[in-house]
Design a protein around this motif. Structure first.
Motif, PDB file in Angstrom:
ATOM      1  N   ARG A   1      19.158  25.676  37.301  1.00 23.00           N
ATOM      2  CA  ARG A   1      19.619  24.776  36.264  1.00 23.00           C
ATOM      3  C   ARG A   1      19.149  23.340  36.474  1.00 23.00           C
ATOM      4  NH1 ARG A   1      23.009  23.474  39.887  1.00 23.00           N
ATOM      5  NH2 ARG A   1      24.355  21.673  39.631  1.00 23.00           N
ATOM      6  N   GLY A   2      18.775  23.006  37.726  1.00 21.10           N
ATOM      7  CA  GLY A   2      18.243  21.674  37.964  1.00 21.10           C
ATOM      8  C   GLY A   2      16.920  21.477  37.235  1.00 21.10           C
ATOM      9  N   ARG A   3      16.138  22.536  37.223  1.00 20.70           N
ATOM     10  CA  ARG A   3      14.819  22.483  36.589  1.00 20.70           C
ATOM     11  C   ARG A   3      14.939  22.632  35.070  1.00 20.70           C
ATOM     12  NH1 ARG A   3      11.401  26.497  35.374  1.00 20.70           N
ATOM     13  NH2 ARG A   3      12.766  28.062  36.269  1.00 20.70           N
ATOM     14  N   ASP A   4      15.860  23.495  34.669  1.00 19.64           N
ATOM     15  CA  ASP A   4      15.993  23.832  33.251  1.00 19.64           C
ATOM     16  C   ASP A   4      17.492  23.995  32.961  1.00 19.64           C
ATOM     17  OD1 ASP A   4      16.205  25.038  30.804  1.00 19.64           O
ATOM     18  OD2 ASP A   4      14.586  26.476  31.134  1.00 19.64           O
ATOM     19  N   PRO A   5      18.166  22.920  32.493  1.00 15.72           N
ATOM     20  CA  PRO A   5      19.628  22.933  32.359  1.00 15.72           C
ATOM     21  C   PRO A   5      20.154  24.093  31.517  1.00 15.72           C
ATOM     22  CG  PRO A   5      18.748  20.743  31.957  1.00 15.72           C
ATOM     23  CD  PRO A   5      17.570  21.650  32.064  1.00 15.72           C
ATOM     24  N   GLY A   6      19.347  24.635  30.659  1.00 18.13           N
ATOM     25  CA  GLY A   6      19.785  25.762  29.830  1.00 18.13           C
ATOM     26  C   GLY A   6      20.205  26.966  30.657  1.00 18.13           C
ATOM     27  N   PHE A   7      19.752  27.006  31.896  1.00 13.44           N
ATOM     28  CA  PHE A   7      20.094  28.163  32.724  1.00 13.44           C
ATOM     29  C   PHE A   7      21.569  28.215  33.098  1.00 13.44           C
ATOM     30  CE2 PHE A   7      15.552  29.046  33.742  1.00 13.44           C
ATOM     31  CZ  PHE A   7      15.589  30.389  33.449  1.00 13.44           C
ATOM     32  N   SER A   8      22.280  27.040  33.050  1.00 18.11           N
ATOM     33  CA  SER A   8      23.716  27.151  33.374  1.00 18.11           C
ATOM     34  C   SER A   8      24.436  27.951  32.293  1.00 18.11           C
ATOM     35  CB  SER A   8      24.361  25.779  33.604  1.00 18.11           C
ATOM     36  OG  SER A   8      23.919  24.861  32.677  1.00 18.11           O
ATOM     37  N   GLU A   9      23.985  27.814  31.028  1.00 17.24           N
ATOM     38  CA  GLU A   9      24.594  28.652  29.989  1.00 17.24           C
ATOM     39  C   GLU A   9      24.230  30.120  30.197  1.00 17.24           C
ATOM     40  OE1 GLU A   9      23.108  25.753  27.435  1.00 17.24           O
ATOM     41  OE2 GLU A   9      24.726  24.778  28.549  1.00 17.24           O
ATOM     42  N   ALA A  10      22.990  30.360  30.575  1.00 17.27           N
ATOM     43  CA  ALA A  10      22.573  31.743  30.824  1.00 17.27           C
ATOM     44  C   ALA A  10      23.393  32.338  31.965  1.00 17.27           C
ATOM     45  CB  ALA A  10      21.084  31.791  31.161  1.00 17.27           C
ATOM     46  N   ALA A  11      23.615  31.507  33.019  1.00 16.26           N
ATOM     47  CA  ALA A  11      24.415  31.996  34.147  1.00 16.26           C
ATOM     48  C   ALA A  11      25.832  32.322  33.699  1.00 16.26           C
ATOM     49  CB  ALA A  11      24.447  30.953  35.265  1.00 16.26           C
ATOM     50  N   ALA A  12      26.402  31.424  32.858  1.00 14.92           N
ATOM     51  CA  ALA A  12      27.752  31.686  32.359  1.00 14.92           C
ATOM     52  C   ALA A  12      27.796  32.982  31.565  1.00 14.92           C
ATOM     53  CB  ALA A  12      28.235  30.515  31.506  1.00 14.92           C
ATOM     54  N   ALA A  13      26.769  33.211  30.777  1.00 15.14           N
ATOM     55  CA  ALA A  13      26.725  34.445  29.986  1.00 15.14           C
ATOM     56  C   ALA A  13      26.644  35.660  30.907  1.00 15.14           C
ATOM     57  CB  ALA A  13      25.543  34.418  29.036  1.00 15.14           C
ATOM     58  N   ALA A  14      25.840  35.545  31.964  1.00 14.94           N
ATOM     59  CA  ALA A  14      25.744  36.659  32.919  1.00 14.94           C
ATOM     60  C   ALA A  14      27.089  36.886  33.602  1.00 14.94           C
ATOM     61  CB  ALA A  14      24.668  36.371  33.961  1.00 14.94           C
ATOM     62  N   ILE A  15      27.815  35.769  33.866  1.00 15.03           N
ATOM     63  CA  ILE A  15      29.145  35.899  34.477  1.00 15.03           C
ATOM     64  C   ILE A  15      30.084  36.652  33.556  1.00 15.03           C
ATOM     65  CG2 ILE A  15      31.229  34.579  35.048  1.00 15.03           C
ATOM     66  CD1 ILE A  15      29.458  32.580  36.462  1.00 15.03           C
ATOM     67  N   VAL A  16      30.021  36.330  32.260  1.00 14.68           N
ATOM     68  CA  VAL A  16      30.894  37.036  31.319  1.00 14.68           C
ATOM     69  C   VAL A  16      30.607  38.532  31.374  1.00 14.68           C
ATOM     70  CG1 VAL A  16      31.457  37.348  28.882  1.00 14.68           C
ATOM     71  CG2 VAL A  16      31.237  35.044  29.833  1.00 14.68           C
ATOM     72  N   VAL A  17      29.329  38.884  31.413  1.00 17.18           N
ATOM     73  CA  VAL A  17      28.981  40.311  31.486  1.00 17.18           C
ATOM     74  C   VAL A  17      29.544  40.925  32.770  1.00 17.18           C
ATOM     75  CG1 VAL A  17      27.074  41.968  31.616  1.00 17.18           C
ATOM     76  CG2 VAL A  17      26.888  39.960  30.137  1.00 17.18           C
ATOM     77  N   LEU A  18      29.353  40.236  33.897  1.00 21.69           N
ATOM     78  CA  LEU A  18      29.853  40.743  35.187  1.00 21.69           C
ATOM     79  C   LEU A  18      31.376  40.866  35.172  1.00 21.69           C
ATOM     80  CD1 LEU A  18      29.315  41.481  38.197  1.00 21.69           C
ATOM     81  CD2 LEU A  18      29.567  39.063  38.726  1.00 21.69           C
ATOM     82  N   LEU A  19      32.038  39.800  34.634  1.00 23.42           N
ATOM     83  CA  LEU A  19      33.504  39.822  34.615  1.00 23.42           C
ATOM     84  C   LEU A  19      34.030  40.968  33.763  1.00 23.42           C
ATOM     85  CD1 LEU A  19      34.704  36.110  34.479  1.00 23.42           C
ATOM     86  CD2 LEU A  19      35.006  37.768  36.308  1.00 23.42           C
ATOM     87  N   VAL A  20      33.367  41.210  32.634  1.00 24.03           N
ATOM     88  CA  VAL A  20      33.819  42.311  31.782  1.00 24.03           C
ATOM     89  C   VAL A  20      33.776  43.615  32.578  1.00 24.03           C
ATOM     90  CG1 VAL A  20      33.192  43.734  29.793  1.00 24.03           C
ATOM     91  CG2 VAL A  20      33.269  41.245  29.576  1.00 24.03           C
ATOM     92  N   LEU A  21      32.680  43.839  33.293  1.00 24.05           N
ATOM     93  CA  LEU A  21      32.566  45.071  34.076  1.00 24.05           C
ATOM     94  C   LEU A  21      33.639  45.144  35.171  1.00 24.05           C
ATOM     95  CD1 LEU A  21      28.707  45.422  34.611  1.00 24.05           C
ATOM     96  CD2 LEU A  21      30.196  46.744  33.115  1.00 24.05           C
ATOM     97  N   VAL A  22      33.728  44.054  35.953  1.00 25.21           N
ATOM     98  CA  VAL A  22      34.638  44.044  37.092  1.00 25.21           C
ATOM     99  C   VAL A  22      36.092  44.153  36.632  1.00 25.21           C
ATOM    100  CG1 VAL A  22      35.557  42.539  38.882  1.00 25.21           C
ATOM    101  CG2 VAL A  22      33.118  42.829  38.664  1.00 25.21           C
ATOM    102  N   LEU A  23      36.447  43.382  35.599  1.00 27.04           N
ATOM    103  CA  LEU A  23      37.838  43.404  35.154  1.00 27.04           C
ATOM    104  C   LEU A  23      38.198  44.723  34.485  1.00 27.04           C
ATOM    105  CD1 LEU A  23      38.410  39.744  33.916  1.00 27.04           C
ATOM    106  CD2 LEU A  23      38.866  40.777  36.142  1.00 27.04           C
ATOM    107  N   LEU A  24      37.226  45.329  33.796  1.00 28.27           N
ATOM    108  CA  LEU A  24      37.500  46.641  33.216  1.00 28.27           C
ATOM    109  C   LEU A  24      37.857  47.633  34.315  1.00 28.27           C
ATOM    110  CD1 LEU A  24      35.001  47.472  30.325  1.00 28.27           C
ATOM    111  CD2 LEU A  24      37.497  47.365  30.263  1.00 28.27           C
ATOM    112  N   LEU A  25      37.054  47.649  35.380  1.00 30.16           N
ATOM    113  CA  LEU A  25      37.328  48.552  36.494  1.00 30.16           C
ATOM    114  C   LEU A  25      38.687  48.237  37.125  1.00 30.16           C
ATOM    115  CD1 LEU A  25      33.849  48.706  38.261  1.00 30.16           C
ATOM    116  CD2 LEU A  25      35.107  50.633  37.321  1.00 30.16           C
ATOM    117  N   ASN A  26      38.927  46.921  37.347  1.00 32.04           N
ATOM    118  CA  ASN A  26      40.187  46.510  37.961  1.00 32.04           C
ATOM    119  C   ASN A  26      41.390  46.876  37.128  1.00 32.04           C
ATOM    120  OD1 ASN A  26      39.897  45.416  40.455  1.00 32.04           O
ATOM    121  ND2 ASN A  26      39.245  43.431  39.695  1.00 32.04           N
TER     122      ASN A  26
END
Lengths: 288, 326, 314
Positions: free
Chosen positions: B286-311
């Motif tokens: 994100r230092g090089r390309d700030p747009g990546f923090s949004e991409a990271a957040a989106a990836a987190i949402v995907v991960l959280l959906v998976l993890v929380l569904l299992l939990n």
């Protein structure tokens, strides 16, 4: 019968053997217990018990709690094997075979000697599956008409057939306590055993259910030899042919309690004219 | 009985007759305690809201493309997405289930039903409890040692065949490493489930002439199944969220060109990445390309959906059976 | 099957011996189960072997002056200043505990002593959800939300990571752990003790502070010890929000970025395909791993002691 009546002390094993040899009219001996002691680790639960259980009779074990009657019963089908620290000395013969011989397989023993437990413990499955369980693990029958016959016969013998024949596939836990216990009896019968061991089978049941089980036991006597543990003296008096009275020896030094067999005789004799004072105190309600 | 009666009287006295002397200290104490809980819950809420808000620009407009896309060098790219990470995380979950589940359940049954409280069993139990507390990054070292480095043990037991079999820095190695990591969780929860089987059922089966294995199969496994399943789901969710061991085993953060379909098993012994690794990578970009923090957040949402569904499945499953058995 | 009438006193031993096939099958199954249980022991042995064998090479060959008193942790240049990592580990762990101890124990006390059963039924699963959140998510949250919104207001910089930022993140991660072990400890305190206290006219708060907490103190200590162990071993939050990558200069200020033991390991292994650098770079990974392993193992053993003490007490 009369010879046995003359016995004064249960643990006198030599005498017992002699009696058995001298009276050919005596019913066949199923269990021959000699000087049997049971230990849990260092703790001795039963000390030097000797008695004989006869075929087609109901033998009752009575006595106060902690007297080792259940422990002894659990030796008869080697259920005590399940407790890691349990150890047995002396001899216990079943139709002449030493049950604690190293070659004897406890599983095989349990397939010939059925057991009914204190608390009704049907499996959380259908009524049918409960009865089929034993024959299936023993490989007696597979699903089909043969198995259906076993299920029906066992339930009939346990006087449960008429109550459940229309709902064999319902869960057994939906039955009443008394019905559950009769199902457990049917389940035990289904493996075609020659002995039924009953460990306080009515202690969790109401009086009506208890009566039904007692009536049932009278009928079962023709096909099976029955050993019943009970803390209820009236029950022993009502159902059994022979009664063994156990008591507790308290060792004052180590403060441990060891079960001992006080007296073993025909039930009639035990309740009308016991030869041991402790038995008399117990059956007349002065102790226990 | 007596205690509780007196207690009620005393409490009534405090609230009823002495109301003027309000319990300032007690109220304050309760407020402090309650605030601890509230802060914890607030943090969770802020975390979720902030992440979803950050993720919105990616997820609101191109959810499907994001799920199907791959690692890219720019955050504004139609083909940017997490498919490669999903592939890795999915197969890691599969390997965990395939290995940790049977081994963990077997071990639990051994310890509870077969081990007879022997000294060896006590040692094994101690080992398992301590394994549960080993930091995940250390498991990464184990994976590195076993699957990647072609090590030898005492100079003669070569481990090169393990690297050959798994492909070294691969999903397979990562999955096996994480399976080892969650094994203690599976064993401990399965042990609890096995222990909860009523002794009446076990005795009933034994009394009818069942052998030990028949008793286990017909009584213990059916009864303990929900508890075992709960533990396995929690273990899978833990494994899918882990990143540190993957970094050590060698998950790839850049230059991964393959983007296989989820069911394509040909990628299992190849270079790989996983969802948590993609998140780390994008956060660092994100230092090089700030747009990546949004991409990271989106990836987190995907991960959280998976993890929380299992939990949540695990928690619901457990609560339901706890209630059923009273 | 023999019927009772046909076996007059003469059942054969063979009849009770059981089928050899079944006995063999049972023995086989028992062995398989044993092997499953043995996997954990093998894994432990392998972890210990891997750590020691590689760390041993490091300890044998390293110039020990490069591990103490150097200006920082620069593994790829052969400078392995351990105090750098230890100070950073201490700071992040300390900050994490300052966050997690009051939050976790407070939540536990509320759940155990104040919450009604219906509230518990909602609150406990929420805490469990918090427990299930992956550490990379906390790392992201610490760096992108905590740093600008919290750390920036208490003297730190909002734009980058630091030990303070990472410490708070690790603290949040360990809140559920502290809460669940503390709550178990308080649940183990017998009801009769509470009733006795209430019977003497004590209010709920007094009972909690004077009776329940002292009785549960072993478990509360255990929860902190286990949480410290967990915080020491936490990798990703510090890796992402610790404010240093690859190498770190030794610093004693929590407002600076640095590397803890696990985050130094992750840094060393990430970025490139291989662990490259001076000759012992790869082995240094295992050396740090060994130190971390021994520290956490020691803490866990002590923590277990305390947990067991609770169990024995009641």
């Amino acid at each position: 019968m009369t010879a046995i009546d003359d016995l004064t002390e249960g643990p006198d094993s030599e005498h017992l053997l002699e009696v058995g040899a001298e009276s050919p009219a005596m019913p066949e001996v199923v269990f021959d217990v000699e000087e049997l002691s049971v230990y849990y680790g260092d703790f001795q639960a039963v000390q030097d018990a000797s008695l004989q259980v006869h075929e087609h009779e109901i033998t009752a074990f009575i006595g106060p709690s902690g007297c080792g009657k259940t422990t002894l019963l659990r030796c008869f089908n080697r259920m005590n094997d399940l407790i890691e620290t349990a150890r047995v000395t002396g001899s216990l013969r079943y139709h002449g075979v030493d049950l604690y011989d190293s070659k004897v397989d406890a599983v095989e023993v349990r397939r010939r000697i059925g057991m009914v437990f204190q608390k009704p413990n049907p499996f959380p499955k259908s009524i049918r599956a409960n009865v089929e369980y034993g024959p299936k693990v023993a490989g007696l029958a597979k699903k089909g008409p043969a198995m259906d016959d076993i299920v029906e016969n066992s339930l009939r013998k346990a006087a449960l057939w008429d109550e459940v024949k229309d709902r064999l596939d319902d869960n057994a836990l939906g039955l009443s306590g008394g019905q559950q216990q009769r199902l457990c009896i049917a389940r035990a019968i289904a493996t075609d055993p020659d002995v039924l061991l009953m460990d306080e089978p009515c202690s969790a049941l109401d009086p009506i259910a208890t009566t039904r089980i007692e009536e049932l036991m009278h009928g079962l006597k023709d096909d099976y030899s029955i050993v019943i543990v009970t803390h209820n003296m009236q029950q022993a008096a009502r159902v059994s042919d022979r009664t063994a009275f156990f008591s507790v020896n308290v060792n004052p030094e180590s403060d441990t309690r060891t079960g001992i067999l006080v007296e073993y005789d025909s039930t009639q004799q035990m309740f009308s004219n016991p030869s041991d004072e402790r038995t008399e105190n117990y059956v007349t309600g002065r102790f226990g | 009985m007596t205690f509780s009666t007196i207690g009620t009287v005393a409490r009534r006295g405090a609230n009823g007759f002495e109301r003027k002397r309000t319990d300032v200290a007690g109220g304050l104490f309760k407020a402090v305690i309650l605030s601890a809980l509230v802060v914890s819950l607030l943090v969770l809420a802020v975390l979720l809201i902030d992440t979803v808000a950050d993720a919105w620009s990616q997820l609101s407009t191109r959810t499907w493309d994001f799920l199907n896309g791959s690692l890219r060098s720019r955050s504004i790219d139609d083909k940017l997405g997490v498919k490669q990470g999903l592939y890795g995380s999915f197969w890691i979950g599969v390997f965990v289930a395939l290995t940790a589940f049977p081994i963990g359940v077997g071990a639990a049954i051994y310890l509870e039903e077969y081990a007879n409280k022997s000294r060896l069993a006590a040692v094994i139990e101690l080992v398992i409890r301590n394994l549960a507390g080993v930091p995940s990054v250390v498991y990464g070292l184990l994976g590195l040692f076993l699957f990647v480095e072609r090590s030898t043990i005492f100079g003669f037991v070569g481990l090169g065949w393990l690297a050959d079999a798994t492909g070294g820095r691969s999903v397979l190695s990562a999955g096996l490493t994480l399976a080892v990591l969650v094994l203690p969780i599976v064993i401990i929860t399965a042990q609890e489930a096995v222990r909860s089987v009523p002794s009446g059922l076990k005795e009933g089966a034994y009394g009818l002439g069942a052998t030990k294995s028949e008793m286990v199969r017909t009584q213990i496994l059916p009864y303990a199944a929900p508890g075992i399943l709960t533990g396995t789901l929690l273990a899978m969710s833990r494994a899918i969220g882990e990143a540190a061991p993957l970094i050590l085993v060698g998950a790839i953060t850049g230059g991964l060109t393959r983007n296989p379909e989820l069911w394509d098993t040909s990628g299992l012994r190849e270079k790989f990445t996983a969802l948590p690794i993609i998140i780390v990578e994008w956060v660092s970009e994100r230092g090089r390309d700030p747009g990546f923090s949004e991409a990271a957040a989106a990836a987190i949402v995907v991960l959280l959906v998976l993890v929380l569904l299992l939990n949540m499945t695990a928690i619901l499953l457990r609560n339901r059976f706890e209630k059923k058995r009273g | 099957m023999e019927t009772p009438d046909s076996v007059p006193g003469s059942l054969s031993l063979a009849a009770l011996a059981g089928s050899p096939r079944r006995v063999r099958k049972e023995r086989l199954i028992s062995r398989v189960m044993f092997c499953a249980a043995l996997v954990s022991v093998v894994v432990s042995a392998l972890i210990i072997y891997a750590l020691f064998s590689e760390a041993w090479i490091f300890m044998r060959d390293v110039d020990w002056s490069s591990t103490w008193g150097e200006l920082g942790w620069f593994p790829r240049r052969g400078i392995y200043d351990m105090p750098t990592l230890l100070v950073a580990s201490l700071w992040t762990t300390l900050i994490a505990m300052i966050v997690a101890a009051p939050l976790g124990m407070g939540a536990a006390i509320y759940l155990s002593e104040y919450a009604r059963p219906t509230d518990r039924a909602i609150l406990k699963p929420i805490l469990e959800i918090l427990a299930g959140i992956p550490s990379v998510v906390l790392g992201f949250f610490a760096l992108l939300w905590l740093a600008p919104n919290v750390v920036a207001h208490i003297g730190g910089e909002g734009g980058r990571g630091s030990m303070l930022t990472a410490g708070i993140g690790v603290g949040i991660l360990t809140v559920p752990l502290v809460a669940s072990i503390s709550e178990d400890a308080m649940a183990a305190v017998p009801k009769s003790l509470r009733e006795a206290s209430a019977g003497l006219g004590a209010r709920n708060a007094v009972t909690t502070v004077r009776v329940v907490l002292p009785a549960a103190v072993s478990g509360l200590v255990a929860s902190l010890i286990v949480a410290v162990s967990r915080a020491l071993g936490e990798t990703m939050v510090v890796f992402m929000a610790g404010g240093a990558a690859d190498a770190a200069i030794r610093t004693y200020s929590p407002y600076d970025g640095s590397l803890t033991m696990p985050s130094a390991m992750a840094s060393l292994a990430s970025g490139t395909d291989q662990v490259v650098g001076e000759g012992l770079t790869f082995q240094s990974l295992f050396f740090v791993g060994l130190v971390l392993f021994l520290l956490t193992l020691g803490l866990n053993l002590v923590g277990d002691r305390f947990v067991n003490r609770v169990r024995e007490q009641y």
